[in-house]
Write a protein that holds these residues in place. Structure first.
Motif, PDB file in Angstrom:
ATOM      1  N   PRO A 137       0.837  -1.204   0.000  1.00 45.82           N
ATOM      2  CA  PRO A 137       0.000   0.000   0.000  1.00 45.82           C
ATOM      3  C   PRO A 137       0.872   1.254   0.000  1.00 45.82           C
ATOM      4  CG  PRO A 137       0.084  -0.960   2.186  1.00 45.82           C
ATOM      5  CD  PRO A 137       0.829  -1.907   1.288  1.00 45.82           C
ATOM      6  N   PRO A 138       0.275   2.429  -0.107  1.00 45.79           N
ATOM      7  CA  PRO A 138       1.064   3.660  -0.008  1.00 45.79           C
ATOM      8  C   PRO A 138       1.746   3.776   1.345  1.00 45.79           C
ATOM      9  CG  PRO A 138      -1.129   4.116  -0.887  1.00 45.79           C
ATOM     10  CD  PRO A 138      -1.143   2.701  -0.406  1.00 45.79           C
ATOM     11  N   ALA A 139       2.918   4.389   1.355  1.00 43.30           N
ATOM     12  CA  ALA A 139       3.593   4.667   2.624  1.00 43.30           C
ATOM     13  C   ALA A 139       2.710   5.580   3.470  1.00 43.30           C
ATOM     14  CB  ALA A 139       4.952   5.310   2.360  1.00 43.30           C
ATOM     15  N   GLY A 140       2.788   5.401   4.786  1.00 43.17           N
ATOM     16  CA  GLY A 140       1.819   6.047   5.651  1.00 43.17           C
ATOM     17  C   GLY A 140       2.124   7.459   6.085  1.00 43.17           C
ATOM     18  N   GLY A 141       3.282   8.011   5.712  1.00 40.15           N
ATOM     19  CA  GLY A 141       3.672   9.322   6.232  1.00 40.15           C
ATOM     20  C   GLY A 141       2.690  10.446   5.989  1.00 40.15           C
ATOM     21  N   PRO A 142       2.353  10.765   4.730  1.00 42.05           N
ATOM     22  CA  PRO A 142       1.459  11.902   4.489  1.00 42.05           C
ATOM     23  C   PRO A 142       0.095  11.772   5.160  1.00 42.05           C
ATOM     24  CG  PRO A 142       2.611  11.286   2.477  1.00 42.05           C
ATOM     25  CD  PRO A 142       2.923  10.225   3.485  1.00 42.05           C
ATOM     26  N   ILE A 222      19.312  -1.854  13.068  1.00 38.27           N
ATOM     27  CA  ILE A 222      18.380  -2.236  12.018  1.00 38.27           C
ATOM     28  C   ILE A 222      17.081  -1.460  12.229  1.00 38.27           C
ATOM     29  CG2 ILE A 222      17.331  -4.197  13.259  1.00 38.27           C
ATOM     30  CD1 ILE A 222      17.564  -5.719  10.491  1.00 38.27           C
ATOM     31  N   LEU A 223      16.362  -1.198  11.147  1.00 38.11           N
ATOM     32  CA  LEU A 223      15.076  -0.503  11.237  1.00 38.11           C
ATOM     33  C   LEU A 223      14.006  -1.463  11.752  1.00 38.11           C
ATOM     34  CD1 LEU A 223      15.039   1.358   7.785  1.00 38.11           C
ATOM     35  CD2 LEU A 223      15.874   2.226   9.990  1.00 38.11           C
ATOM     36  N   ILE A 224      13.025  -0.903  12.464  1.00 38.37           N
ATOM     37  CA  ILE A 224      11.880  -1.687  12.916  1.00 38.37           C
ATOM     38  C   ILE A 224      10.586  -0.966  12.533  1.00 38.37           C
ATOM     39  CG2 ILE A 224      13.128  -2.714  14.844  1.00 38.37           C
ATOM     40  CD1 ILE A 224      11.609  -0.753  16.700  1.00 38.37           C
ATOM     41  N   ASP A 225       9.469  -1.653  12.721  1.00 36.54           N
ATOM     42  CA  ASP A 225       8.119  -1.117  12.571  1.00 36.54           C
ATOM     43  C   ASP A 225       7.748  -0.956  11.091  1.00 36.54           C
ATOM     44  OD1 ASP A 225       5.637  -0.016  12.751  1.00 36.54           O
ATOM     45  OD2 ASP A 225       6.205   1.620  14.079  1.00 36.54           O
ATOM     46  N   ALA A 226       7.037  -1.947  10.588  1.00 39.27           N
ATOM     47  CA  ALA A 226       6.588  -1.926   9.191  1.00 39.27           C
ATOM     48  C   ALA A 226       5.177  -1.398   9.037  1.00 39.27           C
ATOM     49  CB  ALA A 226       6.673  -3.346   8.609  1.00 39.27           C
ATOM     50  N   ASP A 227       4.610  -0.785  10.078  1.00 40.15           N
ATOM     51  CA  ASP A 227       3.209  -0.373  10.045  1.00 40.15           C
ATOM     52  C   ASP A 227       2.890   0.605   8.921  1.00 40.15           C
ATOM     53  OD1 ASP A 227       3.091  -1.909  12.303  1.00 40.15           O
ATOM     54  OD2 ASP A 227       2.095  -0.401  13.532  1.00 40.15           O
ATOM     55  N   ASP A 228       3.876   1.431   8.524  1.00 45.18           N
ATOM     56  CA  ASP A 228       3.643   2.447   7.494  1.00 45.18           C
ATOM     57  C   ASP A 228       4.507   2.229   6.256  1.00 45.18           C
ATOM     58  OD1 ASP A 228       1.707   4.476   8.699  1.00 45.18           O
ATOM     59  OD2 ASP A 228       3.175   4.268  10.293  1.00 45.18           O
ATOM     60  N   LEU A 229       5.188   1.089   6.179  1.00 51.29           N
ATOM     61  CA  LEU A 229       6.022   0.773   5.018  1.00 51.29           C
ATOM     62  C   LEU A 229       5.173   0.752   3.754  1.00 51.29           C
ATOM     63  CD1 LEU A 229       8.880  -0.325   4.045  1.00 51.29           C
ATOM     64  CD2 LEU A 229       7.847  -2.597   4.256  1.00 51.29           C
ATOM     65  N   GLY A 230       5.698   1.336   2.683  1.00 54.22           N
ATOM     66  CA  GLY A 230       4.934   1.289   1.444  1.00 54.22           C
ATOM     67  C   GLY A 230       5.575   2.104   0.347  1.00 54.22           C
ATOM     68  N   VAL A 231       4.796   2.346  -0.682  1.00 50.06           N
ATOM     69  CA  VAL A 231       5.247   3.083  -1.860  1.00 50.06           C
ATOM     70  C   VAL A 231       4.954   4.565  -1.642  1.00 50.06           C
ATOM     71  CG1 VAL A 231       4.931   3.368  -4.335  1.00 50.06           C
ATOM     72  CG2 VAL A 231       4.833   1.085  -3.310  1.00 50.06           C
ATOM     73  N   GLY A 232       5.955   5.388  -1.859  1.00 49.27           N
ATOM     74  CA  GLY A 232       5.765   6.816  -1.653  1.00 49.27           C
ATOM     75  C   GLY A 232       7.034   7.591  -1.891  1.00 49.27           C
ATOM     76  N   ASP A 233       7.032   8.836  -1.455  1.00 52.05           N
ATOM     77  CA  ASP A 233       8.171   9.722  -1.624  1.00 52.05           C
ATOM     78  C   ASP A 233       9.155   9.484  -0.486  1.00 52.05           C
ATOM     79  OD1 ASP A 233       9.960  11.799  -1.800  1.00 52.05           O
ATOM     80  OD2 ASP A 233       8.453  13.348  -2.097  1.00 52.05           O
ATOM     81  N   PRO A 234      10.367   8.998  -0.764  1.00 51.00           N
ATOM     82  CA  PRO A 234      11.310   8.708   0.322  1.00 51.00           C
ATOM     83  C   PRO A 234      11.765   9.943   1.084  1.00 51.00           C
ATOM     84  CG  PRO A 234      12.384   8.481  -1.811  1.00 51.00           C
ATOM     85  CD  PRO A 234      10.922   8.651  -2.091  1.00 51.00           C
ATOM     86  N   ALA A 235      11.562  11.134   0.516  1.00 54.81           N
ATOM     87  CA  ALA A 235      11.938  12.348   1.241  1.00 54.81           C
ATOM     88  C   ALA A 235      11.194  12.462   2.567  1.00 54.81           C
ATOM     89  CB  ALA A 235      11.666  13.587   0.379  1.00 54.81           C
ATOM     90  N   TRP A 236      10.007  11.842   2.645  1.00 53.03           N
ATOM     91  CA  TRP A 236       9.257  11.893   3.902  1.00 53.03           C
ATOM     92  C   TRP A 236       9.965  11.159   5.023  1.00 53.03           C
ATOM     93  CZ3 TRP A 236       4.447  14.054   5.304  1.00 53.03           C
ATOM     94  CH2 TRP A 236       3.866  14.853   4.309  1.00 53.03           C
ATOM     95  N   ASP A 237      10.831  10.213   4.710  1.00 49.33           N
ATOM     96  CA  ASP A 237      11.572   9.510   5.761  1.00 49.33           C
ATOM     97  C   ASP A 237      12.644  10.390   6.399  1.00 49.33           C
ATOM     98  OD1 ASP A 237      10.076   7.231   5.495  1.00 49.33           O
ATOM     99  OD2 ASP A 237      11.563   6.139   4.311  1.00 49.33           O
ATOM    100  N   LEU A 238      13.034  11.465   5.716  1.00 45.34           N
ATOM    101  CA  LEU A 238      13.999  12.414   6.268  1.00 45.34           C
ATOM    102  C   LEU A 238      13.306  13.607   6.922  1.00 45.34           C
ATOM    103  CD1 LEU A 238      16.593  12.593   3.319  1.00 45.34           C
ATOM    104  CD2 LEU A 238      16.221  10.760   4.977  1.00 45.34           C
ATOM    105  N   ALA A 239      11.989  13.633   6.854  1.00 46.69           N
ATOM    106  CA  ALA A 239      11.254  14.837   7.218  1.00 46.69           C
ATOM    107  C   ALA A 239      11.297  15.151   8.706  1.00 46.69           C
ATOM    108  CB  ALA A 239       9.793  14.714   6.756  1.00 46.69           C
ATOM    109  N   ARG A 240      11.292  14.116   9.554  1.00 50.09           N
ATOM    110  CA  ARG A 240      11.266  14.409  10.995  1.00 50.09           C
ATOM    111  C   ARG A 240      12.560  15.077  11.456  1.00 50.09           C
ATOM    112  NH1 ARG A 240       8.079  11.862  15.586  1.00 50.09           N
ATOM    113  NH2 ARG A 240       7.099  10.701  13.886  1.00 50.09           N
ATOM    114  N   PRO A 241      13.756  14.499  11.169  1.00 47.69           N
ATOM    115  CA  PRO A 241      14.961  15.232  11.576  1.00 47.69           C
ATOM    116  C   PRO A 241      15.085  16.583  10.879  1.00 47.69           C
ATOM    117  CG  PRO A 241      15.521  13.295  10.258  1.00 47.69           C
ATOM    118  CD  PRO A 241      14.084  13.177  10.605  1.00 47.69           C
ATOM    119  N   ALA A 242      14.611  16.679   9.625  1.00 49.23           N
ATOM    120  CA  ALA A 242      14.639  17.968   8.933  1.00 49.23           C
ATOM    121  C   ALA A 242      13.757  18.982   9.653  1.00 49.23           C
ATOM    122  CB  ALA A 242      14.187  17.793   7.480  1.00 49.23           C
TER     123      ALA A 242
END
Length: 333
Positions: A137-142, A222-242
């Motif tokens: 499914p779509p990545a859960g960030g947005p 290692i990374l954990i928690d696949a609850d929001d894993l999915g297809v999307g813009d990878p820039a959102w994975d850098l968004a919190r520290p940014a």
């Protein structure tokens, strides 16, 4: 009396859930089960070498099952923690999964925080073609941003802080799955429109990355928690520290180390050079709004004033409103 009965029923249900998680833990683990602290909507029990997770109420079985199949395969090995079993179980009305136990990041030792390791793992995750995995499914960030803001009061009942957060949210361009002011949009630097899947290798995203989403297993992070894993813009994975960096809550030296490590590992979300904010600006602003909304909600639940960090997030939301208003004015001239 009605409120007391409701609380008793909730406690009884929680006890029954914990008991069932303990029984599952004993089936897969090797020690008596112990409840671990976590966020309010999730319950985690550790039984020696395994942890049993009851996912948030309302979690969908099919999306979670798809994500479990993906992380159980070889493509993400060494990047995202592989489950003990890819079976999605049930305990009452909760979905349950079982994972190896690991050692989390120590929040009391910020100097030892594994920022570079996290950056390298994200770069590796983003390099995995989504087409090499089972359909996701779509990545859960947005979508998480809108859900968090939606929990705030609106109208006359809203506090001053809640009104600021909602104004900041409404000022952002429309995001997939969110009620933005102009509907879903897409384009350079923006998340993908609803229903679209980005092409190319940079299409897999964790969906909710922060340092709490890392553990050390057999000496390696290692990374954990696949609850929001999915297809999307990878820039959102850098968004919190940014977002933390932009708000002045993360030291510039730490941010630049993180970004440099991500780029050195071939991370594709922001490219190897140039201005990273062309890709990070909107996701970072959206995460600032999400963090501020969560902070306001937590302060309300606990009956307290906002603390210093939480107030910084509200102030950042005010700056987002001013910035977006200026951009809109410039566009209409």
């Amino acid at each position: 009396m009605g409120e007391t009965c409701g609380v008793d029923e909730t406690l009884r249900a929680s006890g029954e859930l914990i008991d069932e998680l303990g029984r599952i833990g004993l089936r897969y683990g090797d020690a008596p089960p112990v409840v671990l602290p976590t966020r309010p909507d999730v319950v985690i029990v550790r039984a020696g070498s395994v942890v049993v997770k009851a996912h948030a109420p309302g979690a969908g079985r099919e999306p979670l099952a798809a994500r479990m199949r993906a992380v159980a395969g070889p493509e993400l090995r060494g990047i995202l923690l592989e489950p003990v079993t890819d079976e999605v179980m049930s305990a009452g009305d909760r979905l349950v999964t079982v994972w190896p136990a690991g050692t989390p990041v120590d929040p009391e030792d910020p100097d030892a925080a594994p920022w570079e390791a996290g950056a390298r793992l994200l770069a590796g995750l983003h390099a995995v073609p989504a087409g090499a995995l089972p359909p996701l499914p779509p990545a859960g960030g947005p979508a998480r941003v809108g859900r968090t803001v939606a929990r705030l009061a609106s109208g006359p009942a809203a506090s001053a802080a809640e009104r600021v957060v909602r104004r900041a949210f409404d000022s952002l361009p429309g995001l997939p799955g969110l009620p933005g002011p102009t509907g879903p949009q897409s384009g350079p630097g923006l998340p993908y429109a609803a229903g679209e899947r980005p092409a190319g290798p940079c299409s897999l995203a964790h969906g909710d990355w922060h340092l709490g989403q890392m553990v050390r297993v057999r000496g390696e992070w290692i990374l954990i928690d696949a609850d929001d894993l999915g297809v999307g813009d990878p820039a959102w994975d850098l968004a919190r520290p940014a977002a933390w960096f932009a708000a002045g809550l993360l030291e510039p030296e730490v941010w630049h180390r993180f970004l440099a490590a991500y780029r050195a590992a071939g991370g594709c979300a922001v490219g190897a050079g140039g201005d990273p904010w062309e890709r990070l600006d909107l996701p970072a602003q959206a995460l600032t709004v999400q963090l501020a909304a969560a902070a306001v909600a937590a302060a309300g639940r606990e009956g307290r004033e906002l603390d210093e960090v939480e107030q910084v997030l509200i102030d950042s939301c005010q700056r987002i409103v001013r910035f977006r208003s200026a951009c809109h004015s410039a566009d209409t001239q």
